[in-house]
Design an enzyme around this catalytic site. Sequence first.
Site: not given
Length: 297
Positions: A156, A248
């Site tokens: 990420y 998410d």
Amino acid sequence: MSVDVDGRVRSWTLEPTRPRYEPPPGAIDAHCHVFGPQARHPFSAKAKYLPQDAGPDLLFALRDRLGFARNVIVQASCHGTDNAATLDAIARSDGAARGVAVVDPGIDEAALHTLHAGGIRGIRFNFLKRLVDDAPKDRFLEVARRLPAGWHVVVYFEADILADLRPFLDAIPVPLVIDHMGRPDVSQGPDGPDLRAFRALLDSRPDIHFKATCPDRLDPAGPPWDDFVRAVAPLVADYPSRALWGTDWPHPNMADAIPDDGALVDVIPRIAPTPALQRALLIDNPLALYWPEAVAG
């Protein structure tokens, strides 16, 4: 509701709208999280946000409401390297969840294999400084070399550090999954510098997947997230065997409005407009990474 460390309050809906789009049978939400419950799984002392409980019961209710069959649960940064909440959710899924852990780079092989037995199939390296304090690349590489067979690394980061990260990413010896496409500026369009750099990364090796996720994070224009669709649909079309999708949920560290998960699902046919692309995005690609035994069988 949750409170960020700066005191801002945020909330998420327990009952999103039902999407108009119906995912194909067996569809997988390949990027979601659980928070707590804190009474059993307290947050890390280093957590940069303090969310309301969002445990497996709520996650699986959302899965059913949105029309999905399985989940890939990614360890949330608020839990640090204690993966108990993620493992608990996987254990309670009746085989319908797998996970991605966050580990101390010094973890030993026995602990890694315990995670594997609990349904973990990858580890995550986070380079967002607002969420983590340290990202020791040399130690990350060392643990990546010791992963159980079949695991991958999830990374990420934000687009502005991709060039600096390239030597590190190139050195990781297992398949990669890039969260949220490295957070490109989608307002640049599909041929903008951020997505050109990301395509160069994808072209550099065949074992890099990406999550075509988070229009709510990446498109400041807001719903219906047209800039996101314009930028991301060509990426999904050009790399159909590498794309994954996820909600998410419950949207960690969102300081502003929390998105409607039903509306997020309705973006899927806009970035993957054919049944073949939808099947690859939602079934074939995540199965190969997280349930390879189902593919082999």
